[in-house]
Design an enzyme around this catalytic site. Structure first.
Site, short mmCIF file in Angstrom:
data_model
loop_
_atom_site.label_atom_id
_atom_site.label_comp_id
_atom_site.label_asym_id
_atom_site.label_seq_id
_atom_site.Cartn_x
_atom_site.Cartn_y
_atom_site.Cartn_z
N HIS A 162 0.85 -1.20 0.00
CA HIS A 162 0.00 0.00 0.00
C HIS A 162 0.88 1.24 0.00
O HIS A 162 1.95 1.28 0.62
CB HIS A 162 -0.97 0.00 1.18
CG HIS A 162 -0.34 0.02 2.54
ND1 HIS A 162 0.13 1.18 3.14
CD2 HIS A 162 -0.12 -0.97 3.45
CE1 HIS A 162 0.60 0.91 4.33
NE2 HIS A 162 0.48 -0.40 4.56
N ASP A 194 -0.16 4.40 0.96
CA ASP A 194 -0.49 5.42 1.95
C ASP A 194 0.22 5.17 3.27
O ASP A 194 0.63 4.05 3.59
CB ASP A 194 -2.01 5.53 2.16
CG ASP A 194 -2.63 4.23 2.67
OD1 ASP A 194 -2.29 3.16 2.17
OD2 ASP A 194 -3.49 4.30 3.58
N ASP A 229 6.61 0.89 7.07
CA ASP A 229 5.22 0.56 6.74
C ASP A 229 4.71 1.43 5.60
O ASP A 229 4.04 2.44 5.84
CB ASP A 229 4.36 0.76 7.99
CG ASP A 229 2.91 0.34 7.80
OD1 ASP A 229 2.61 -0.40 6.86
OD2 ASP A 229 2.07 0.80 8.61
N GLU A 263 -5.10 1.91 2.46
CA GLU A 263 -5.08 0.71 3.29
C GLU A 263 -5.21 1.08 4.76
O GLU A 263 -5.88 0.38 5.54
CB GLU A 263 -3.77 -0.06 3.06
CG GLU A 263 -3.69 -1.41 3.77
CD GLU A 263 -3.12 -1.36 5.17
OE1 GLU A 263 -3.17 -2.38 5.88
OE2 GLU A 263 -2.62 -0.28 5.58
N GLU A 264 -4.58 2.17 5.14
CA GLU A 264 -4.52 2.54 6.55
C GLU A 264 -5.86 2.98 7.12
O GLU A 264 -6.03 3.08 8.33
CB GLU A 264 -3.49 3.67 6.76
CG GLU A 264 -2.05 3.30 6.44
CD GLU A 264 -1.42 2.37 7.47
OE1 GLU A 264 -2.15 1.94 8.39
OE2 GLU A 264 -0.22 2.09 7.37
N GLU A 321 4.10 -6.21 4.13
CA GLU A 321 4.03 -5.51 5.42
C GLU A 321 5.26 -5.88 6.25
O GLU A 321 5.82 -6.97 6.10
CB GLU A 321 2.76 -5.91 6.16
CG GLU A 321 1.47 -5.43 5.53
CD GLU A 321 1.14 -3.98 5.86
OE1 GLU A 321 1.96 -3.31 6.52
OE2 GLU A 321 0.07 -3.52 5.44
N HIS A 362 4.07 3.58 12.42
CA HIS A 362 3.09 4.49 13.02
C HIS A 362 3.67 5.35 14.14
O HIS A 362 2.94 6.08 14.80
CB HIS A 362 1.86 3.73 13.56
CG HIS A 362 1.08 3.02 12.50
ND1 HIS A 362 -0.27 2.73 12.64
CD2 HIS A 362 1.42 2.53 11.30
CE1 HIS A 362 -0.71 2.09 11.56
NE2 HIS A 362 0.31 1.96 10.74
#
Length: 384
Positions: free
Chosen positions: A70, A72, A102, A134-135, A162, A356
């Site tokens: 992903h 984003d 990520d 995705e997030e 991931e 994150h």
């Protein structure tokens, strides 16, 4: 030919926070692929502000391997970063930047491998699948999978990169996020029995939700392959009321179910709805016919569990050099690929321990190891 380190620097520079467009990122990848003669399909959202990308290297009409990620990233707002989040910074073997782990590190490695894939004569195609949003609920990949469903031949395997420190991951829980809105009847708090207190009824629903969650923590609902080994339920947000001397007319709360692949999370939502309709609403309506309890879905994605005895598991073990199969606590797009009939595993560089967070990073060693894994994928798909 660009290295994965160089490409990661380019990718980090694009602010692809989910609230922003990812089109500049997609345009960069499309131009990069075009330089080595690889064309791609770009699948836009309805507003044409975001897009998925799907590219194929190698023969058509043959089941291939999907390398999926992903584009984003999560926001940096309110986080205390030592390094600029959208400029790649290297310190002591670590590469810092939002999305480094990520999961732009994996995408950078995939792109770095493209020239070698393009030069080789492949017996099996390699597909590159990049998604958006995705997030915020695995939203964008759904249109990509819808486009793939029109193809006559399904891929053999999807590797979602991931961050797992390149450990082979076969499963994760699914998630259902819901909002409950309770509408009561306001009145002066001195005459509270004449009103319907939306906060208090919401509290009763939350207590029932907790009770439902407790029932999932015992046999036969336990699966020791996951951590925690049971499905979980939790309330994360609540809002209601206007003043202490007014019986609150409205209250809403958001809750989630993180479900083992064996559990349909909608079962929990339906049980809560039944409790609301059979136990709470009759008492509320007896005071005011305007009362209501409504449920709405915020987001959802399915869980994943690929058998350790499957061909997909054996292939990823070969590529990453380990058959120490495991699961992860976080969700991915893997369950959606699996639902589309594409055997799926999770394996990528970096660790979600850094994801994150401020000063997110991936190590140079992990990037190099991912480059090596993709070289083994190339050995598998090339002729001879």
């Amino acid at each position: 030919m660009s290295t994965s380190r160089e490409l990661l620097g380019h990718l980090i520079a694009f602010d692809t926070t989910s609230r922003e467009s990812n089109l500049a990122f997609i345009d960069f990848v499309r131009a990069y692929l075009a330089e080595v003669g690889v064309t791609c399909n770009v699948i836009y959202n309805a507003e044409r502000t975001k897009a998925n990308l799907f590219a194929t290297i190698g023969p058509s009409g043959v089941p291939g391997i999907v390398l999926s990620g992903h584009t984003d990233v999560v926001p940096v707002d309110g986080q205390a970063w030592t390094f600029p989040p959208f400029t790649l910074t290297e310190r002591s073997g670590k590469l810092y930047g939002r999305g480094a782990a990520d999961m732009k590190g994996y995408i950078a490695c995939v792109l770095a491998a493209v020239p070698a894939f393009a030069r080789a004569k492949l017996r099996i195609p390699v597909h590159i699948a990049l998604s958006y949003d995705e997030e915020v609920g695995c939203l964008g990949v759904r249109s990509l999978l819808e486009a793939l469903s029109q193809e006559l031949v399904k891929p053999l395997l999807c590797i979602i990169g991931e961050p797992t420190e390149l450990r082979p991951i076969l499963g994760h829980k699914g998630k259902l996020a819901m909002r409950c809105q309770v509408h009561g009847a306001a009145c002066h708090s001195a005459y509270a029995p004449q009103g319907v207190n939306a906060i208090e009824y919401a509290a009763r629903l939350i207590i029932e939700l907790g009770r439902l969650g407790e029932t999932l923590q015992a046999l036969p609902h336990i699966d020791d392959r996951f951590d925690p080994p049971f499905s979980t339920v939790q309330t994360g947000l609540i809002a209601g009321g206007k003043a202490l001397n007014i019986v609150p007319e409205d209250c809403s709360f958001d809750f989630e179910v993180r479900a083992l692949p064996s559990l349909n999370p909608w079962q929990i939502a339906q049980q809560l709805r039944q409790y609301a309709e059979s136990t709470l609403l009759p008492a509320m309506l007896a005071i005011s016919k305007q009362c209501d309890i409504r449920f709405s879905e915020l987001s959802s994605y399915p869980g994943l569990y690929t058998s350790a005895q499957s061909q997909a598991a054996q292939w990823i073990a070969q590529f990453c050099g380990s058959n120490a199969f495991s699961t992860v606590a976080f969700g991915t797009e893997g369950g959606l690929f699996d639902e589309a009939g594409i055997p799926t595993v999770i394996c990528g560089p970096g660790s979600m321990e850094q994801g994150h967070k401020p000063d997110e990073f991936i190590t140079v060693k992990q990037l190099d190891a991912c480059d090596d894994m993709l070289a083994r994928v190339l050995d598998f798909v090339r002729e001879g």
